[in-house]
Design an enzyme around this catalytic site. Sequence first.
Site, mmCIF file in Angstrom:
data_model
loop_
_atom_site.group_PDB
_atom_site.id
_atom_site.type_symbol
_atom_site.label_atom_id
_atom_site.label_comp_id
_atom_site.label_asym_id
_atom_site.label_seq_id
_atom_site.Cartn_x
_atom_site.Cartn_y
_atom_site.Cartn_z
ATOM 1 N N HIS A 125 71.120 36.259 4.487
ATOM 2 C CA HIS A 125 70.559 37.429 5.341
ATOM 3 C C HIS A 125 69.698 37.055 6.454
ATOM 4 O O HIS A 125 69.978 37.804 7.584
ATOM 5 C CB HIS A 125 69.843 38.417 4.264
ATOM 6 C CG HIS A 125 70.449 38.863 3.061
ATOM 7 N ND1 HIS A 125 70.210 38.306 1.777
ATOM 8 C CD2 HIS A 125 71.309 39.745 3.042
ATOM 9 C CE1 HIS A 125 70.960 39.185 0.874
ATOM 10 N NE2 HIS A 125 71.591 39.715 1.617
ATOM 11 N N GLN A 185 84.989 43.302 3.404
ATOM 12 C CA GLN A 185 84.017 44.221 3.728
ATOM 13 C C GLN A 185 83.914 44.223 5.363
ATOM 14 O O GLN A 185 83.969 45.262 6.029
ATOM 15 C CB GLN A 185 82.873 43.995 3.222
ATOM 16 C CG GLN A 185 81.500 44.776 3.642
ATOM 17 C CD GLN A 185 80.239 44.472 2.944
ATOM 18 O OE1 GLN A 185 80.040 44.938 1.898
ATOM 19 N NE2 GLN A 185 79.228 43.584 3.595
ATOM 20 N N SER A 197 72.685 37.154 -3.418
ATOM 21 C CA SER A 197 71.763 37.771 -4.321
ATOM 22 C C SER A 197 71.991 37.607 -5.848
ATOM 23 O O SER A 197 71.151 37.666 -6.644
ATOM 24 C CB SER A 197 71.558 39.261 -3.899
ATOM 25 O OG SER A 197 71.375 39.456 -2.547
HETATM 26 P P1 AMP Z 1 74.261 42.415 0.729
HETATM 27 O O1 AMP Z 1 72.909 42.536 0.912
HETATM 28 O O2 AMP Z 1 74.768 41.528 -0.068
HETATM 29 O O3 AMP Z 1 74.845 43.861 1.076
HETATM 30 O O4 AMP Z 1 74.575 41.586 2.275
HETATM 31 C C1 AMP Z 1 73.800 41.882 3.468
HETATM 32 C C2 AMP Z 1 74.654 41.252 4.547
HETATM 33 O O5 AMP Z 1 74.489 39.847 4.411
HETATM 34 C C3 AMP Z 1 76.090 41.406 4.509
HETATM 35 O O6 AMP Z 1 76.841 41.740 5.608
HETATM 36 C C4 AMP Z 1 76.767 40.009 3.816
HETATM 37 O O7 AMP Z 1 78.011 39.728 4.131
HETATM 38 C C5 AMP Z 1 75.667 39.195 4.292
HETATM 39 N N1 AMP Z 1 75.471 38.230 3.559
HETATM 40 C C6 AMP Z 1 75.284 37.855 2.099
HETATM 41 N N2 AMP Z 1 75.322 36.644 1.876
HETATM 42 C C7 AMP Z 1 75.521 35.847 3.021
HETATM 43 C C8 AMP Z 1 75.543 34.280 3.121
HETATM 44 N N3 AMP Z 1 75.627 33.396 2.215
HETATM 45 N N4 AMP Z 1 75.881 34.056 4.401
HETATM 46 C C9 AMP Z 1 75.988 35.005 5.498
HETATM 47 N N5 AMP Z 1 75.716 36.223 5.257
HETATM 48 C C10 AMP Z 1 75.720 36.706 4.040
#
Ligand code: AMP
Length: 286
Positions: A37, A155, A188
């Site tokens: 993130h 997504q 997460s």
């Molecule tokens: P989330 O909180 O899981 O909904 O993720 C929020 C954003 O962070 C989304 O656009 C995810 O694709 C991105 N994200 C989550 N994990 C990663 C990662 N390991 N590397 C890069 N972006 C990430």
Amino acid sequence: MIIINTIESLQKQLVIERKAGKTVGFVPTMGALHEGHLSLIRKAGRQNGLVVCSIFVNPTQFNDKSDFDKYPVQNRKDAQMLEKAGCDLLFLPSVKEMYPKGFTQADPIDFGFLTATLEGEFRPGHFAGMAQIVEKLLLAVQPNRLYMGQKDYQQAMICADLISRRKMKVELVVCPIKRETDGLAMSSRNRRLSRKARSQAPEIYKTLKWVKREFRKLPVNHFATQVEALEIAATDKLQADKVFQVEYLAIRDVNTLKPLRKPGQNAVAVVACWLGGVRLIDNLEM
Ligand code: AMP
């Protein structure tokens, strides 16, 4: 960093920032933040005058109620991490703020195959809920740029489609996957893995890298059949020790997510699997 809980105060603040000539970079998240993130926050900081992050665990995108209930919440720690990474404004709305009239959607988009396949097949309703909240957040923030991770490959593709169908004036910036040093894609959900499961988890990325190597060696004749055989071999390989249960492991076209038909199409391998009661996803472009 300013923390704001309502759309009204958010928009008041954004008027002031825009008057000062700042462009707005927006990073929507569900919190429980990690380096993945933060890499999005930093990129948004390099490209914009103002970085806005939202933390909202969106109930309408959880097809599994227990996954929603177990989703980690750590807003205070997240706020500290965001401030350090250069976030200027944290939008932290309540469910009532985002859904004042309930969860029913007036004008949902039919994304067709994009939402029916892969994640869409195994998490029915997930993408409809995700698109619903991303649209609401985009209308509230009206950013110049939207930052999303390649981690959630499908997504990001659906959001690109959403932006184009709703004719929104926002540039989607898709950022590379951040991985732990052993290759596991940051998520997460990783914190729910037991110590044993955590030590087994890097096998997912290793399998994807194996798929990439084998994919490059595929003969061109009967290509689609060869690809299918490789998908099956990779699934068997990952499930061999009965530690992982694969939901799907597929090699698809990067533009449509449809199965490959001929050599030369740009491809991505995507995987979703269960490990010790935790569902993990990952992908690798071929
Ligand atoms: P989330 O909180 O899981 O909904 O993720 C929020 C954003 O962070 C989304 O656009 C995810 O694709 C991105 N994200 C989550 N994990 C990663 C990662 N390991 N590397 C890069 N972006 C990430």
